[in-house]
Design an enzyme around this catalytic site. Structure first.
Site, mmCIF file in Angstrom:
data_model
loop_
_atom_site.group_PDB
_atom_site.id
_atom_site.type_symbol
_atom_site.label_atom_id
_atom_site.label_comp_id
_atom_site.label_asym_id
_atom_site.label_seq_id
_atom_site.Cartn_x
_atom_site.Cartn_y
_atom_site.Cartn_z
ATOM 1 N N CYS A 84 -3.191 0.344 3.518
ATOM 2 C CA CYS A 84 -2.466 1.222 4.438
ATOM 3 C C CYS A 84 -3.050 1.097 5.851
ATOM 4 C CB CYS A 84 -2.460 2.655 3.914
ATOM 5 S SG CYS A 84 -1.236 3.706 4.761
ATOM 6 N N HIS A 194 0.645 1.332 -0.759
ATOM 7 C CA HIS A 194 -0.475 1.888 -1.518
ATOM 8 C C HIS A 194 -0.459 1.346 -2.954
ATOM 9 C CE1 HIS A 194 -1.869 5.067 1.288
ATOM 10 N NE2 HIS A 194 -0.612 5.046 1.691
ATOM 11 N N GLU A 196 -2.570 1.915 -5.243
ATOM 12 C CA GLU A 196 -3.033 2.962 -6.158
ATOM 13 C C GLU A 196 -1.930 3.965 -6.499
ATOM 14 O OE1 GLU A 196 -3.549 4.417 -2.042
ATOM 15 O OE2 GLU A 196 -4.030 2.538 -3.081
#
Length: 214
Positions: A84, A194, A196
């Site tokens: 990011c 992202h 994750e």
């Protein structure tokens, strides 16, 4: 035991990033450490540079925490993954602020200018882009192993990267325009989205990072 350092300079999505990296690191002989200590970043085998919020704040915090030199050392010597704003920081500059970046990948970070534009479904584009979008792999890279072209990843951002050298762009997405959302150079790989928050395909990227030998 060799370590993967998730850099804690006060501006990253540390909990979700570290949980995802720890999940894929199980049984591979690597310890994941979330750290604000430069010596642990220097000692790590691999480094993850997360980031969220405003780019000027992220760059200031990185300097104020005494981690700037350790991150630059990692970028020159070992696998480094930016996430990011952690990706945006790798570029030369951002018009947010404006502020200077780390200058590791030539290019600039600019704001979406989508006022009045209409999406294919008839709704107006909103800034920030927030939600799932497809990523198209613009060149092959070991980090894409097992990730299909056109896979969906989760985005939250108002600014995007424009790289000088197209060879440094390894992934693109479309949101009002087509733009670079993944960059790579030598031992550096970074994503605007992202991993994750991106389910199995995101975990695949972190898993690939742990075994990547640039």
């Amino acid at each position: 035991m060799a370590t993967v350092a998730v850099v804690d300079y006060g501006m990253g999505n540390l909990r979700s990033v570290s949980q995802a990296v720890r999940h894929v690191a199980q049984g591979c002989g690597l310890e994941v450490v979330v750290t604000a200590r430069p010596d642990e970043v220097y000692a790590a085998e691999r480094v993850v540079l997360p980031g969220q919020g405003a780019m000027p704040d992220c760059m200031r915090q990185l300097r104020d925490c005494g981690l700037l030199e350790a991150v630059l050392h990692a970028a020159a010597n070992k696998p480094l993954m930016g996430v990011c704003v952690g990706m945006q920081m790798l570029l030369s500059r951002s018009e947010e602020g404006p502020t200077e970046g780390l200058g590791l990948i030539a290019g600039e970070v600019v704001r979406f200018q989508l006022e009045g534009q209409i999406q294919p479904d008839g709704s107006r584009y909103k800034v920030p882009q927030m939600g799932w979008n497809q990523v198209w792999q613009t060149r092959s890279h070991p980090m894409w192993a097992g990730v299909p072209d056109g896979a969906w990843f989760y985005f939250v951002h108002s600014f995007y990267a424009r790289v000088v050298n197209e060879a440094h762009s390894t992934g693109e997405t479309e949101y009002g325009l087509r733009f670079t959302c993944a960059v790579a150079r030598d031992n550096i790989f970074a994503t605007q989205f992202h991993p994750e928050k991106s389910a199995d395909h995101g975990l695949a990227l972190y898993r690939n990072f742990l075994s990547w030998k640039p």
